[in-house]
Design a protein around this motif. Sequence first.
Motif, PDB file in Angstrom:
ATOM      1  N   LEU A 124     -44.209  21.551  18.169  1.00  0.00           N
ATOM      2  CA  LEU A 124     -44.886  20.859  19.261  1.00  0.00           C
ATOM      3  C   LEU A 124     -46.400  20.976  19.120  1.00  0.00           C
ATOM      4  O   LEU A 124     -47.135  20.013  19.368  1.00  0.00           O
ATOM      5  CB  LEU A 124     -44.428  21.435  20.609  1.00  0.00           C
ATOM      6  N   ASP A 125     -46.875  22.149  18.729  1.00  0.00           N
ATOM      7  CA  ASP A 125     -48.312  22.332  18.517  1.00  0.00           C
ATOM      8  C   ASP A 125     -48.833  21.388  17.439  1.00  0.00           C
ATOM      9  O   ASP A 125     -49.953  20.873  17.529  1.00  0.00           O
ATOM     10  CB  ASP A 125     -48.618  23.778  18.112  1.00  0.00           C
ATOM     11  N   ALA A 126     -48.005  21.164  16.409  1.00  0.00           N
ATOM     12  CA  ALA A 126     -48.430  20.340  15.275  1.00  0.00           C
ATOM     13  C   ALA A 126     -48.128  18.858  15.464  1.00  0.00           C
ATOM     14  O   ALA A 126     -48.458  18.040  14.603  1.00  0.00           O
ATOM     15  CB  ALA A 126     -47.755  20.845  13.995  1.00  0.00           C
ATOM     16  N   GLY A 127     -47.476  18.501  16.584  1.00  0.00           N
ATOM     17  CA  GLY A 127     -47.146  17.102  16.831  1.00  0.00           C
ATOM     18  C   GLY A 127     -46.058  16.560  15.929  1.00  0.00           C
ATOM     19  O   GLY A 127     -46.026  15.353  15.639  1.00  0.00           O
ATOM     20  N   ARG A 128     -45.133  17.424  15.492  1.00  0.00           N
ATOM     21  CA  ARG A 128     -44.084  16.980  14.579  1.00  0.00           C
ATOM     22  C   ARG A 128     -42.694  17.379  15.083  1.00  0.00           C
ATOM     23  O   ARG A 128     -41.792  17.661  14.306  1.00  0.00           O
ATOM     24  CB  ARG A 128     -44.324  17.561  13.177  1.00  0.00           C
ATOM     25  N   PHE A 129     -42.536  17.398  16.394  1.00  0.00           N
ATOM     26  CA  PHE A 129     -41.274  17.854  16.961  1.00  0.00           C
ATOM     27  C   PHE A 129     -40.113  16.938  16.578  1.00  0.00           C
ATOM     28  O   PHE A 129     -39.007  17.404  16.300  1.00  0.00           O
ATOM     29  CB  PHE A 129     -41.379  17.945  18.487  1.00  0.00           C
ATOM     30  N   GLY A 130     -40.335  15.635  16.549  1.00  0.00           N
ATOM     31  CA  GLY A 130     -39.262  14.710  16.182  1.00  0.00           C
ATOM     32  C   GLY A 130     -38.719  14.990  14.800  1.00  0.00           C
ATOM     33  O   GLY A 130     -37.503  15.026  14.580  1.00  0.00           O
ATOM     34  N   ALA A 131     -39.625  15.216  13.832  1.00  0.00           N
ATOM     35  CA  ALA A 131     -39.199  15.542  12.463  1.00  0.00           C
ATOM     36  C   ALA A 131     -38.489  16.883  12.425  1.00  0.00           C
ATOM     37  O   ALA A 131     -37.513  17.067  11.678  1.00  0.00           O
ATOM     38  CB  ALA A 131     -40.413  15.552  11.536  1.00  0.00           C
ATOM     39  N   PHE A 132     -38.956  17.821  13.236  1.00  0.00           N
ATOM     40  CA  PHE A 132     -38.311  19.131  13.280  1.00  0.00           C
ATOM     41  C   PHE A 132     -36.869  19.016  13.763  1.00  0.00           C
ATOM     42  O   PHE A 132     -35.960  19.634  13.194  1.00  0.00           O
ATOM     43  CB  PHE A 132     -39.092  20.074  14.207  1.00  0.00           C
ATOM     44  N   VAL A 133     -36.643  18.252  14.801  1.00  0.00           N
ATOM     45  CA  VAL A 133     -35.291  18.097  15.347  1.00  0.00           C
ATOM     46  C   VAL A 133     -34.360  17.482  14.306  1.00  0.00           C
ATOM     47  O   VAL A 133     -33.212  17.928  14.135  1.00  0.00           O
ATOM     48  CB  VAL A 133     -35.310  17.237  16.630  1.00  0.00           C
ATOM     49  N   THR A 190     -47.370  17.810  25.065  1.00  0.00           N
ATOM     50  CA  THR A 190     -46.108  17.107  25.275  1.00  0.00           C
ATOM     51  C   THR A 190     -45.786  16.314  24.026  1.00  0.00           C
ATOM     52  O   THR A 190     -46.667  16.025  23.212  1.00  0.00           O
ATOM     53  CB  THR A 190     -46.186  16.149  26.482  1.00  0.00           C
ATOM     54  N   ASP A 191     -44.514  15.987  23.883  1.00  0.00           N
ATOM     55  CA  ASP A 191     -44.056  15.257  22.700  1.00  0.00           C
ATOM     56  C   ASP A 191     -43.856  13.797  23.037  1.00  0.00           C
ATOM     57  O   ASP A 191     -43.156  13.478  24.000  1.00  0.00           O
ATOM     58  CB  ASP A 191     -42.747  15.865  22.199  1.00  0.00           C
ATOM     59  N   PRO A 192     -44.444  12.893  22.287  1.00  0.00           N
ATOM     60  CA  PRO A 192     -44.231  11.466  22.563  1.00  0.00           C
ATOM     61  C   PRO A 192     -42.809  11.051  22.199  1.00  0.00           C
ATOM     62  O   PRO A 192     -42.131  11.712  21.414  1.00  0.00           O
ATOM     63  CB  PRO A 192     -45.251  10.770  21.648  1.00  0.00           C
ATOM     64  N   ALA A 193     -42.379   9.933  22.733  1.00  0.00           N
ATOM     65  CA  ALA A 193     -41.035   9.429  22.430  1.00  0.00           C
ATOM     66  C   ALA A 193     -40.934   9.106  20.948  1.00  0.00           C
ATOM     67  O   ALA A 193     -41.808   8.465  20.376  1.00  0.00           O
ATOM     68  CB  ALA A 193     -40.747   8.188  23.263  1.00  0.00           C
ATOM     69  N   THR A 194     -39.864   9.571  20.330  1.00  0.00           N
ATOM     70  CA  THR A 194     -39.640   9.294  18.917  1.00  0.00           C
ATOM     71  C   THR A 194     -38.182   8.939  18.696  1.00  0.00           C
ATOM     72  O   THR A 194     -37.300   9.465  19.358  1.00  0.00           O
ATOM     73  CB  THR A 194     -39.989  10.522  18.048  1.00  0.00           C
ATOM     74  N   THR A 195     -37.936   8.055  17.761  1.00  0.00           N
ATOM     75  CA  THR A 195     -36.568   7.678  17.423  1.00  0.00           C
ATOM     76  C   THR A 195     -36.433   7.579  15.915  1.00  0.00           C
ATOM     77  O   THR A 195     -37.411   7.413  15.184  1.00  0.00           O
ATOM     78  CB  THR A 195     -36.171   6.322  18.037  1.00  0.00           C
ATOM     79  N   THR A 196     -35.209   7.712  15.452  1.00  0.00           N
ATOM     80  CA  THR A 196     -34.916   7.498  14.044  1.00  0.00           C
ATOM     81  C   THR A 196     -34.853   6.006  13.781  1.00  0.00           C
ATOM     82  O   THR A 196     -34.782   5.206  14.713  1.00  0.00           O
ATOM     83  CB  THR A 196     -33.566   8.143  13.679  1.00  0.00           C
ATOM     84  N   PRO A 197     -34.835   5.591  12.515  1.00  0.00           N
ATOM     85  CA  PRO A 197     -34.674   4.158  12.217  1.00  0.00           C
ATOM     86  C   PRO A 197     -33.404   3.572  12.813  1.00  0.00           C
ATOM     87  O   PRO A 197     -33.340   2.378  13.125  1.00  0.00           O
ATOM     88  CB  PRO A 197     -34.646   4.128  10.690  1.00  0.00           C
ATOM     89  N   GLU A 198     -32.377   4.431  12.990  1.00  0.00           N
ATOM     90  CA  GLU A 198     -31.116   3.950  13.556  1.00  0.00           C
ATOM     91  C   GLU A 198     -31.198   3.840  15.080  1.00  0.00           C
ATOM     92  O   GLU A 198     -30.268   3.370  15.730  1.00  0.00           O
ATOM     93  CB  GLU A 198     -29.968   4.893  13.181  1.00  0.00           C
ATOM     94  N   GLY A 199     -32.292   4.345  15.652  1.00  0.00           N
ATOM     95  CA  GLY A 199     -32.469   4.236  17.092  1.00  0.00           C
ATOM     96  C   GLY A 199     -31.989   5.426  17.887  1.00  0.00           C
ATOM     97  O   GLY A 199     -32.021   5.408  19.115  1.00  0.00           O
ATOM     98  N   SER A 200     -31.525   6.492  17.224  1.00  0.00           N
ATOM     99  CA  SER A 200     -31.042   7.658  17.974  1.00  0.00           C
ATOM    100  C   SER A 200     -32.214   8.430  18.565  1.00  0.00           C
ATOM    101  O   SER A 200     -33.298   8.491  18.004  1.00  0.00           O
ATOM    102  CB  SER A 200     -30.215   8.570  17.062  1.00  0.00           C
ATOM    103  N   TYR A 201     -31.943   9.030  19.728  1.00  0.00           N
ATOM    104  CA  TYR A 201     -32.980   9.722  20.493  1.00  0.00           C
ATOM    105  C   TYR A 201     -33.349  11.052  19.853  1.00  0.00           C
ATOM    106  O   TYR A 201     -32.486  11.847  19.515  1.00  0.00           O
ATOM    107  CB  TYR A 201     -32.456   9.960  21.903  1.00  0.00           C
ATOM    108  N   LEU A 202     -34.646  11.288  19.664  1.00  0.00           N
ATOM    109  CA  LEU A 202     -35.104  12.573  19.134  1.00  0.00           C
ATOM    110  C   LEU A 202     -35.900  13.367  20.148  1.00  0.00           C
ATOM    111  O   LEU A 202     -36.078  14.558  19.987  1.00  0.00           O
ATOM    112  CB  LEU A 202     -35.949  12.365  17.869  1.00  0.00           C
ATOM    113  N   GLY A 203     -36.411  12.746  21.161  1.00  0.00           N
ATOM    114  CA  GLY A 203     -37.077  13.523  22.185  1.00  0.00           C
ATOM    115  C   GLY A 203     -38.293  12.833  22.740  1.00  0.00           C
ATOM    116  O   GLY A 203     -39.089  12.265  22.012  1.00  0.00           O
ATOM    117  N   SER A 204     -38.434  12.854  24.063  1.00  0.00           N
ATOM    118  CA  SER A 204     -39.632  12.307  24.671  1.00  0.00           C
ATOM    119  C   SER A 204     -40.123  13.156  25.822  1.00  0.00           C
ATOM    120  O   SER A 204     -41.154  12.843  26.403  1.00  0.00           O
ATOM    121  CB  SER A 204     -39.364  10.877  25.168  1.00  0.00           C
TER     122      SER A 204
END
Length: 405
Positions: A385-394, A9-23
Amino acid sequence: MLKFELLATDPATTTPEGSYLGSHARRGRLTLNHGVVQTPIFMPVGTYGTVKGVMPRSLEEMGAQIILGNTFHLWMRPGTEVISQFGGLHDFEKWDKPILTDSGGFQVWSLGEMRKISEEGVKFSSPVNGDKLFLTPEISMQIQRALNSDIAMQFDECTPYLSVEPKTKGQVTTEREARDSMELSLRWAKRCQAEMDRLENPNALFGIVQGGMFEHLRDESLAGLEELDFPGIAVGGLSVGEPKEHMMRVLQHVGPKLPKHKPHYLMGVGTPEDLIAGVQNGIDMFDCVMPTRNARNGTLFSRFGDLKIRNARHKTDKQPLDETCTCHACAGTSGVSWANGGRDGFSRAYLHHLDRCGEMLGPMLASIHNLHYYLNLMQEVRDALDAGRFGAFVKQFHADRARGV
């Protein structure tokens, strides 16, 4: 048989501006009678037992793991009596991987004034020859049993779009109408389940969450389906004409509430951006006719935005559709993208020429490209998701798509 394993699963991540990237994004593995499906996954649509213009071998080469068949249209032609002689849809269309079949509910809904809905089922005139027909939850299950799909869908009523804006044009569904439709679908879900049990169907049956644009009706629908304990849950009634912001509102409400230990399927959606939003909200499975339909109409998807191949600016363009793509249209038989030094693919100029001349190779190559793009996008999602970098991918996905071709 259906076994779903949640791998990451992907942990909650946000950009510095606070926009939603996925949780709520998840990585899974779905085991079915005809094979294993890695999720999240896009499923090419094969309405009449074929993905238009694409050979089964090409589907395998581009990484298709599961495809769709259309219960309504296959019932019309060639009919279950023909397909039953082949033991189901797999041998009939020579596809040995999993198949999901829809129930026919959406197609019946799309007939509009040609159909009459009652508690028992739907009466309508055949769009093929005008015959008077009657489709019920039980008959839908019988058809899907004959098709022998790995995943069957409950027969439901697709709730029309509710216009929540007073000045928005289009069909308006009241809350009462949306409730009646949702509750009818729940009653039909019980009948579908009972009929599948009677038929001793070895494949999986998914329930479908309905309720229109009303969040509380969606909650009631989901609660009713959870009581029935279907092995998988789908979200229906989205991308049926509603504004995008309302689709996303409902998706963001429903997706995270779906049972964690079961596969989640978002029906009939949608654009590349829709798929990423779906993954962000916990969706595992997608289907849409958009890749092949748009291809036939000259619209190509790419990492860097959408391309209209009919535009005159492509007449002498020597570039491929997408310099990073390894599909047959972009990279030829070598499978090496232009970005990696390959030069075996077809140019935009050639594809423009085929489209302008009406040559069938044009939409065939365009369909291969679009499907490859969608399937590769899902592979990249799984890798992230396997690499734990889904937020950066989005974040990179949206930046690339905004760059433009």
